[in-house]
Design an enzyme around this catalytic site. Structure first.
Site, PDB file in Angstrom:
ATOM      1  CG  ASP A 107     -11.717   8.546  -8.660  1.00 19.21           C
ATOM      2  OD1 ASP A 107     -10.982   8.239  -7.773  1.00 19.21           O
ATOM      3  OD2 ASP A 107     -11.319   8.287  -9.851  1.00 19.21           O
ATOM      4  CB  ILE A 108     -11.078  11.974 -13.160  1.00 19.61           C
ATOM      5  CG1 ILE A 108     -11.443  12.632 -14.614  1.00 19.61           C
ATOM      6  CG2 ILE A 108      -9.908  11.065 -13.204  1.00 19.61           C
ATOM      7  CD1 ILE A 108     -10.359  13.650 -14.954  1.00 19.61           C
TER       8      ILE A 108
ATOM      9  CD  GLN B   6      -0.992   7.697  -1.139  1.00 22.59           C
ATOM     10  OE1 GLN B   6      -0.510   6.931  -0.245  1.00 22.59           O
ATOM     11  NE2 GLN B   6      -1.426   8.822  -0.991  1.00 22.59           N
TER      12      GLN B   6
ATOM     13  CG  HIS C 181      -6.871  10.408  -1.928  1.00 22.00           C
ATOM     14  ND1 HIS C 181      -5.648  10.410  -2.329  1.00 22.00           N
ATOM     15  CD2 HIS C 181      -7.489   9.239  -2.748  1.00 22.00           C
ATOM     16  CE1 HIS C 181      -5.275   9.459  -3.007  1.00 22.00           C
ATOM     17  NE2 HIS C 181      -6.372   8.503  -3.357  1.00 22.00           N
TER      18      HIS C 181
ATOM     19  CG  HIS D 224     -10.661   5.846  -2.686  1.00 17.66           C
ATOM     20  ND1 HIS D 224     -10.740   6.229  -4.357  1.00 17.66           N
ATOM     21  CD2 HIS D 224      -9.580   5.929  -2.427  1.00 17.66           C
ATOM     22  CE1 HIS D 224      -9.392   6.257  -4.574  1.00 17.66           C
ATOM     23  NE2 HIS D 224      -8.431   5.932  -3.543  1.00 17.66           N
TER      24      HIS D 224
HETATM   25  P1  5GP Z   1      -5.461   6.451  -5.194  1.00 17.77           P
HETATM   26  O1  5GP Z   1      -4.782   5.194  -6.079  1.00 17.77           O
HETATM   27  O2  5GP Z   1      -4.203   7.354  -4.659  1.00 17.77           O
HETATM   28  O3  5GP Z   1      -5.838   5.635  -3.708  1.00 17.77           O
HETATM   29  O4  5GP Z   1      -6.525   7.126  -5.679  1.00 17.77           O
HETATM   30  C1  5GP Z   1      -6.195   8.057  -6.480  1.00 17.77           C
HETATM   31  C2  5GP Z   1      -7.675   8.250  -7.305  1.00 17.77           C
HETATM   32  O5  5GP Z   1      -7.522   9.310  -7.860  1.00 17.77           O
HETATM   33  C3  5GP Z   1      -8.018   7.245  -8.207  1.00 17.77           C
HETATM   34  O6  5GP Z   1      -9.121   6.610  -7.744  1.00 17.77           O
HETATM   35  C4  5GP Z   1      -8.085   8.245  -9.647  1.00 17.77           C
HETATM   36  O7  5GP Z   1      -9.062   7.556 -10.399  1.00 17.77           O
HETATM   37  C5  5GP Z   1      -8.240   9.253  -9.158  1.00 17.77           C
HETATM   38  N1  5GP Z   1      -7.574  10.228 -10.101  1.00 17.77           N
HETATM   39  C6  5GP Z   1      -6.278  10.393 -10.492  1.00 17.77           C
HETATM   40  N2  5GP Z   1      -6.342  11.467 -11.377  1.00 17.77           N
HETATM   41  C7  5GP Z   1      -7.312  12.202 -11.141  1.00 17.77           C
HETATM   42  C8  5GP Z   1      -7.736  13.544 -11.779  1.00 17.77           C
HETATM   43  O8  5GP Z   1      -6.868  14.197 -12.367  1.00 17.77           O
HETATM   44  N3  5GP Z   1      -8.941  14.067 -11.135  1.00 17.77           N
HETATM   45  C9  5GP Z   1      -9.784  13.116 -10.313  1.00 17.77           C
HETATM   46  N4  5GP Z   1     -10.971  13.919 -10.269  1.00 17.77           N
HETATM   47  N5  5GP Z   1      -9.443  12.180  -9.852  1.00 17.77           N
HETATM   48  C10 5GP Z   1      -8.301  11.654 -10.139  1.00 17.77           C
END
Ligand code: 5GP
Length: 145
Positions: free
Chosen positions: A35-36, A98, A104, A106
């Site tokens: 995660d970035i 999300q 995805h 985590h």
């Molecule tokens: P969500 O909020 O959809 O459950 O999680 C998305 C995750 O993707 C977040 O933890 C966020 O930090 C990560 N993320 C967002 N943009 C990028 C990216 O460009 N590259 C990577 N590796 N992770 C990302």
């Protein structure tokens, strides 16, 4: 493909190689990468290659493949971060938090409930060199499935 799926989301671009990622694992059905904006050291994402937004959109075959990869990665994250436990979670929809509309998981080392365990969600970019070091540690702990 699910009609609400947007082919231009960030993870779709990563899957097509249009954006980079720090990869720890890939097979025919899944990709795992750092995660970035990690909420803690070792925060790793496991994504399906199948285009799906939420877990409810995912086929049974892709669900099984993601679970298999989560097990490989979770065990490796625990070993790499030297923590005897891990947490796996995922969000379904904006109301649930999300932020990237591609399915995805985590994977986090340890507990989310320790005091000050986590940074904010998707808030702070990590140093890519630090992420690469942690990815190398995780890769070295992945046992073949
Ligand atoms: P969500 O909020 O959809 O459950 O999680 C998305 C995750 O993707 C977040 O933890 C966020 O930090 C990560 N993320 C967002 N943009 C990028 C990216 O460009 N590259 C990577 N590796 N992770 C990302």
């Amino acid at each position: 493909m699910n009609e609400k799926y947007d082919n231009n989301n960030i993870f779709a671009k990563i899957l097509r190689g249009e954006l980079p990622c720090i990869k720890v694992y890939e097979d025919n059905y899944t990709l795992a990468f750092m995660d970035i904006m990690p909420q803690m050291e070792g925060h790793t994402l496991v994504i399906s290659k199948e285009p799906a937004v939420t877990i409810y959109d995912l086929s049974d075959e892709a669900s099984l493949a993601c679970m298999r990869t989560v097990k490989l990665i979770g065990i490796a994250v625990e070993a790499a971060m030297k923590v005897p436990g891990s947490t796996v979670f995922q969000h379904n929809g904006k109301d649930a938090g999300q932020t990237v509309d591609h399915f995805h998981f985590h994977v986090m080392p340890g507990s989310l409930f320790r005091a000050n365990a986590m940074k904010g969600h998707a808030t702070e970019l990590a140093d890519p060199d630090d992420l690469k070091d942690i990815a190398d540690r995780i890769i070295s702990c992945i046992k073949s499935g």
